[in-house]
Design a protein around this motif. Structure first.
Motif, PDB file in Angstrom:
ATOM      1  N   VAL A  12      93.030 -31.176 -87.598  1.00  0.00           N
ATOM      2  CA  VAL A  12      94.289 -31.912 -87.449  1.00  0.00           C
ATOM      3  C   VAL A  12      94.289 -33.210 -88.249  1.00  0.00           C
ATOM      4  O   VAL A  12      95.338 -33.642 -88.752  1.00  0.00           O
ATOM      5  CB  VAL A  12      94.587 -32.177 -85.953  1.00  0.00           C
ATOM      6  N   LEU A  16      97.336 -34.254 -90.762  1.00  0.00           N
ATOM      7  CA  LEU A  16      98.145 -35.464 -90.577  1.00  0.00           C
ATOM      8  C   LEU A  16      98.077 -36.369 -91.801  1.00  0.00           C
ATOM      9  O   LEU A  16      99.090 -36.961 -92.209  1.00  0.00           O
ATOM     10  CB  LEU A  16      97.678 -36.214 -89.330  1.00  0.00           C
ATOM     11  N   GLN A  17      96.896 -36.488 -92.400  1.00  0.00           N
ATOM     12  CA  GLN A  17      96.767 -37.289 -93.615  1.00  0.00           C
ATOM     13  C   GLN A  17      97.620 -36.714 -94.735  1.00  0.00           C
ATOM     14  O   GLN A  17      98.250 -37.462 -95.504  1.00  0.00           O
ATOM     15  CB  GLN A  17      95.306 -37.362 -94.045  1.00  0.00           C
ATOM     16  N   ILE A  19     100.366 -34.977 -94.381  1.00  0.00           N
ATOM     17  CA  ILE A  19     101.776 -35.246 -94.063  1.00  0.00           C
ATOM     18  C   ILE A  19     102.128 -36.690 -94.407  1.00  0.00           C
ATOM     19  O   ILE A  19     103.161 -36.979 -95.020  1.00  0.00           O
ATOM     20  CB  ILE A  19     102.062 -34.957 -92.574  1.00  0.00           C
ATOM     21  N   ALA A  20     101.244 -37.617 -94.044  1.00  0.00           N
ATOM     22  CA  ALA A  20     101.483 -39.036 -94.335  1.00  0.00           C
ATOM     23  C   ALA A  20     101.480 -39.319 -95.826  1.00  0.00           C
ATOM     24  O   ALA A  20     102.099 -40.292 -96.277  1.00  0.00           O
ATOM     25  CB  ALA A  20     100.419 -39.891 -93.645  1.00  0.00           C
ATOM     26  N   VAL A  29     108.313 -36.115 -87.451  1.00  0.00           N
ATOM     27  CA  VAL A  29     107.309 -35.074 -87.258  1.00  0.00           C
ATOM     28  C   VAL A  29     107.246 -34.771 -85.760  1.00  0.00           C
ATOM     29  O   VAL A  29     107.029 -35.676 -84.946  1.00  0.00           O
ATOM     30  CB  VAL A  29     105.916 -35.499 -87.764  1.00  0.00           C
ATOM     31  N   VAL A  31     105.178 -32.644 -83.203  1.00  0.00           N
ATOM     32  CA  VAL A  31     103.968 -31.864 -82.950  1.00  0.00           C
ATOM     33  C   VAL A  31     104.050 -31.290 -81.546  1.00  0.00           C
ATOM     34  O   VAL A  31     104.238 -32.032 -80.571  1.00  0.00           O
ATOM     35  CB  VAL A  31     102.705 -32.729 -83.097  1.00  0.00           C
ATOM     36  N   VAL A  44      96.430 -36.879 -82.546  1.00  0.00           N
ATOM     37  CA  VAL A  44      97.803 -37.029 -83.052  1.00  0.00           C
ATOM     38  C   VAL A  44      98.412 -38.327 -82.543  1.00  0.00           C
ATOM     39  O   VAL A  44      99.040 -39.082 -83.303  1.00  0.00           O
ATOM     40  CB  VAL A  44      98.673 -35.819 -82.645  1.00  0.00           C
ATOM     41  N   PHE A  47      97.202 -41.425 -84.354  1.00  0.00           N
ATOM     42  CA  PHE A  47      97.360 -41.457 -85.804  1.00  0.00           C
ATOM     43  C   PHE A  47      98.425 -42.476 -86.204  1.00  0.00           C
ATOM     44  O   PHE A  47      99.520 -42.507 -85.634  1.00  0.00           O
ATOM     45  CB  PHE A  47      97.730 -40.065 -86.331  1.00  0.00           C
ATOM     46  N   SER A  49     101.059 -43.054 -88.147  1.00  0.00           N
ATOM     47  CA  SER A  49     102.006 -42.300 -88.962  1.00  0.00           C
ATOM     48  C   SER A  49     103.040 -43.224 -89.599  1.00  0.00           C
ATOM     49  O   SER A  49     103.565 -44.127 -88.947  1.00  0.00           O
ATOM     50  CB  SER A  49     102.726 -41.252 -88.111  1.00  0.00           C
ATOM     51  N   LEU A  53     106.698 -39.967 -85.142  1.00  0.00           N
ATOM     52  CA  LEU A  53     105.881 -38.807 -84.788  1.00  0.00           C
ATOM     53  C   LEU A  53     105.877 -38.666 -83.274  1.00  0.00           C
ATOM     54  O   LEU A  53     105.539 -39.600 -82.556  1.00  0.00           O
ATOM     55  CB  LEU A  53     104.457 -38.982 -85.322  1.00  0.00           C
TER      56      LEU A  53
END
Length: 309
Positions: A12, A16-17, A19-20, A29, A31, A44, A47, A49, A53
């Motif tokens: 994950v 996530l990295q 996506i960012a 986002v 999840v 998550v 994170f 973001s 998120l």
């Protein structure tokens, strides 16, 4: 963007990295944590973001149902889907948005590439990952897809199956009078199962649940025809006086399958598909996948051949 996750602690962070790091950031986002028993949801939530998120904690859900939950919670007219166990190219969403705008599309399919970082995964790619189609994409795949919320609703969302739910959804979607576009450079990198044990477990699970979904004619019927033909070849060799040599029909048959796949995919991957080590490994994996298919089918039969409604 909608991402269903369950027990993706190991992957994950990279997802996530990626996506960012999108050149075209998503507006939000969503999840859906589908009953994780590890720290997936905690990762998550912690994170940092750059876009809004949300984590939707749910009981244990099949992936398709988790996607439905995410779609119901999304607040924008376009839905982009990806999955756990992948990493997005930085231009993924930008390429999808550009294709949608250019073609005035209702649906855009990106592509996916398997991560072939080990010898085992290279053999796995030869055994079961398809080459790109005429559209330039490998797929279509719901892990690399965007569509309007309206198109999603018209396709009635994902059915409640553990396997084949993506194929059924795509069949419904593509049967509608929608404008479809392709974005070959919108690539997600998919991590294949890393070893024989997890490959076997994955295909046995898919085998059982494809039968539960009533999809045996699309997978199991083909495997059955394949083994019937091989059985006839073995019998013919034995009757012709082949004796012990007739026992070699099976390994040579699987080797021929792997060699054919390696030739067809010789331009599909960035490693030498015709390397004998890759071909032999792919042949062994094809045997393993066939055994897993049988194991899943037997489990389905022992359970009384149930169907998932």
């Amino acid at each position: 963007m909608i991402v269903p996750l369950r027990n993706e602690s190991a992957t994950v962070g990279a997802l996530l990295q990626s996506i960012a790091g999108q050149a075209h950031l998503p507006a939000e986002v969503v999840v859906v944590d589908a009953g994780s028993e590890d720290d997936t949801a905690a990762q998550v939530r912690s994170f940092a973001s750059p876009v809004p998120l949300r984590v939707l904690p749910e009981r244990e859900l099949f992936p398709g149902l988790a996607r439905n939950v995410g779609a119901a919670a999304a607040t924008f007219p376009w839905l982009a889907f990806t999955d756990g166990g992948v990493r997005l190219e930085a231009a993924w969403l930008q390429e999808i948005a550009s294709a949608a705008e250019t073609a005035h599309a209702d649906v855009v399919f990106g592509s996916f590439d398997p991560v072939c970082d080990t010898s085992f995964r290279r053999c796995a790619a030869l055994a079961y990952v398809p080459p790109p189609a005429a559209s330039g994409i490998r797929g279509p795949s719901v892990a690399s897809m965007a569509l309007t919320h309206e198109a999603f609703d018209r396709a009635s969302g994902f059915p409640p199956f553990r396997a084949a739910e993506d194929l059924i959804f795509l069949e419904r979607l593509l049967a509608l009078p929608l404008r479809v576009a392709y974005a070959p450079r919108a690539v997600v990198h998919w991590e294949l199962a890393p070893d024989a044990r997890r490959t076997f477990r994955r295909f046995a699970l898919y085998s059982e649940h494809n039968l539960r979904a009533g999809r045996g004619r699309y997978w199991h019927a083909g495997v059955l025809r394949h083994y019937m033909a091989m059985g006839l070849a073995t019998t013919a060799a034995a009757l012709a006086g082949g004796g012990v040599w007739s026992l070699l029909v099976y390994p040579f048959w699987q080797l021929a399958r792997a060699s054919r796949s390696a030739w067809q995919k010789r331009r599909a991957f960035d490693f030498p598909t015709l390397d004998p080590r890759h071909v032999l490994g792919a042949a062994a994996l094809l045997c393993l996948i066939d055994l897993a298919t049988l194991a899943g089918a037997l489990r389905w039969v022992r359970q009384g051949r149930p169907r998932t409604a």
